[in-house]
Design a protein around this motif. Structure first.
Motif, mmCIF file in Angstrom:
data_model
loop_
_atom_site.group_PDB
_atom_site.id
_atom_site.type_symbol
_atom_site.label_atom_id
_atom_site.label_comp_id
_atom_site.label_asym_id
_atom_site.label_seq_id
_atom_site.Cartn_x
_atom_site.Cartn_y
_atom_site.Cartn_z
ATOM 1 N N LEU A 125 -50.843 -21.044 -61.663
ATOM 2 C CA LEU A 125 -51.524 -19.850 -61.179
ATOM 3 C C LEU A 125 -52.180 -20.110 -59.823
ATOM 4 O O LEU A 125 -52.619 -21.237 -59.551
ATOM 5 N N PRO A 126 -52.275 -19.073 -58.968
ATOM 6 C CA PRO A 126 -53.019 -19.246 -57.713
ATOM 7 C C PRO A 126 -54.432 -19.740 -58.019
ATOM 8 O O PRO A 126 -55.042 -19.328 -59.002
ATOM 9 N N GLY A 127 -54.934 -20.634 -57.193
ATOM 10 C CA GLY A 127 -56.256 -21.219 -57.408
ATOM 11 C C GLY A 127 -56.195 -22.586 -58.067
ATOM 12 O O GLY A 127 -57.185 -23.311 -58.094
ATOM 13 N N THR A 128 -55.012 -22.943 -58.595
ATOM 14 C CA THR A 128 -54.836 -24.269 -59.190
ATOM 15 C C THR A 128 -54.805 -25.301 -58.070
ATOM 16 O O THR A 128 -54.234 -25.064 -57.011
ATOM 17 N N ARG A 129 -55.403 -26.458 -58.307
ATOM 18 C CA ARG A 129 -55.435 -27.536 -57.320
ATOM 19 C C ARG A 129 -54.823 -28.779 -57.954
ATOM 20 O O ARG A 129 -55.136 -29.111 -59.089
ATOM 21 N N GLU A 130 -53.923 -29.438 -57.238
ATOM 22 C CA GLU A 130 -53.292 -30.660 -57.726
ATOM 23 C C GLU A 130 -53.707 -31.823 -56.842
ATOM 24 O O GLU A 130 -53.843 -31.686 -55.632
ATOM 25 N N PHE A 131 -53.889 -32.975 -57.495
ATOM 26 C CA PHE A 131 -54.216 -34.216 -56.808
ATOM 27 C C PHE A 131 -53.231 -35.267 -57.287
ATOM 28 O O PHE A 131 -53.038 -35.440 -58.488
ATOM 29 N N PHE A 132 -52.623 -35.973 -56.353
ATOM 30 C CA PHE A 132 -51.711 -37.056 -56.715
ATOM 31 C C PHE A 132 -52.185 -38.313 -56.012
ATOM 32 O O PHE A 132 -52.335 -38.336 -54.793
ATOM 33 N N THR A 133 -52.424 -39.371 -56.787
ATOM 34 C CA THR A 133 -52.814 -40.673 -56.244
ATOM 35 C C THR A 133 -51.659 -41.630 -56.458
ATOM 36 O O THR A 133 -51.229 -41.848 -57.593
ATOM 37 N N GLY A 160 -51.573 -25.877 -56.318
ATOM 38 C CA GLY A 160 -50.558 -26.030 -57.358
ATOM 39 C C GLY A 160 -49.655 -24.838 -57.558
ATOM 40 O O GLY A 160 -48.662 -24.934 -58.278
ATOM 41 N N ASN A 161 -49.959 -23.701 -56.929
ATOM 42 C CA ASN A 161 -49.096 -22.539 -57.084
ATOM 43 C C ASN A 161 -47.933 -22.551 -56.089
ATOM 44 O O ASN A 161 -46.996 -21.776 -56.217
ATOM 45 N N LEU A 162 -47.957 -23.469 -55.108
ATOM 46 C CA LEU A 162 -46.868 -23.559 -54.135
ATOM 47 C C LEU A 162 -45.711 -24.376 -54.719
ATOM 48 O O LEU A 162 -45.938 -25.292 -55.516
ATOM 49 N N PRO A 163 -44.480 -24.089 -54.295
ATOM 50 C CA PRO A 163 -43.356 -24.910 -54.758
ATOM 51 C C PRO A 163 -43.567 -26.359 -54.312
ATOM 52 O O PRO A 163 -43.956 -26.600 -53.167
ATOM 53 N N ALA A 184 -56.305 -23.107 -62.591
ATOM 54 C CA ALA A 184 -57.085 -21.896 -62.382
ATOM 55 C C ALA A 184 -57.048 -21.097 -63.670
ATOM 56 O O ALA A 184 -56.064 -21.156 -64.422
ATOM 57 N N LYS A 185 -58.109 -20.364 -63.939
ATOM 58 C CA LYS A 185 -58.138 -19.534 -65.137
ATOM 59 C C LYS A 185 -57.511 -18.188 -64.802
ATOM 60 O O LYS A 185 -57.721 -17.642 -63.742
ATOM 61 N N ALA A 186 -56.742 -17.671 -65.750
ATOM 62 C CA ALA A 186 -56.119 -16.364 -65.576
ATOM 63 C C ALA A 186 -57.203 -15.304 -65.447
ATOM 64 O O ALA A 186 -58.202 -15.337 -66.156
ATOM 65 N N GLY A 187 -56.999 -14.375 -64.527
ATOM 66 C CA GLY A 187 -57.921 -13.263 -64.373
ATOM 67 C C GLY A 187 -59.219 -13.600 -63.672
ATOM 68 O O GLY A 187 -60.133 -12.811 -63.655
ATOM 69 N N VAL A 188 -59.327 -14.810 -63.100
ATOM 70 C CA VAL A 188 -60.568 -15.179 -62.413
ATOM 71 C C VAL A 188 -60.397 -14.986 -60.930
ATOM 72 O O VAL A 188 -59.393 -15.175 -60.356
#
Length: 188
Positions: A125-133, A160-163, A184-188
């Motif tokens: 979902l938009p607003g999701t954030r990914e971290f890779f170490t 995280g919403n991007l390909p 990200a939470k849905a509807g937030v």
């Protein structure tokens, strides 16, 4: 177990679980579909909840009911290596959860990429954030068409919403990294 011990365990566990997840009493009450006063009563040790209330609160916290009621010693759990479920994705990619029980709003995996391995990321979902170490080897992460090559110790953060995709950038040596996704939470 005496009633006052059960109430004390519930109160302590509920406060700890709620605070660990960064929730206020209002937020937990909303997520569980119960009045805030119910949460306050349970946390004070004065509540006498029905099974339905315990189920709602446990679901909102993503824990089994017994974790709400357990004594401190009972909350300790040891997983053997063979009890942690490994998943394979893409070509020659193995994912191992860093935390073998559900953690609300996040995914945390150890990622092993064999030489030449490639894996498409799951759009969130938009607003999701990914971290890779990157822990070992070289990993190429492509986000919305832009490639980033990480060596051991380097971290990449991205929406995280991007390909996106992960690839072992070294055709000879394996690569390893940690992927943490804050959903990200849905509807937030």
């Amino acid at each position: 177990m005496e009633d006052h011990h059960a109430a004390a365990h519930l109160a302590r566990n509920l406060v700890n679980l709620r605070r660990t997840r960064g929730l206020t009493q209002d937020m937990l009450a909303r997520d569980a579909g119960v009045p805030r006063s119910t949460i306050a009563n349970l946390e004070s040790g004065e509540g006498n909840p029905s099974l339905a209330v315990l189920v709602k609160v446990a679901l909102a916290l993503a824990v089994p009911i017994d974790e709400l009621l357990a004594s401190p010693r009972a909350m300790v759990r040891h997983w053997g290596a063979d009890e942690v479920e490994l998943r394979t994705k893409g070509r020659d990619v193995t994912l191992r959860p860093l935390v073998p029980e559900p953690v609300p709003d996040s995914l945390m995996d150890l990622m092993d990429l064999a030489p030449g391995a490639i894996m498409g990321g799951t759009p969130h979902l938009p607003g999701t954030r990914e971290f890779f170490t990157c822990l070992a080897g070289k990993v190429r992460i492509t986000v919305a068409g832009d490639a980033f090559e990480l060596a051991a110790g380097e971290v990449l953060a991205f929406p995280g919403n991007l390909p996106h995709s992960y690839q072992n950038a070294d055709g000879v040596a394996p690569a390893r990294g940690v992927s943490i996704v804050i959903l990200a939470k849905a509807g937030v």
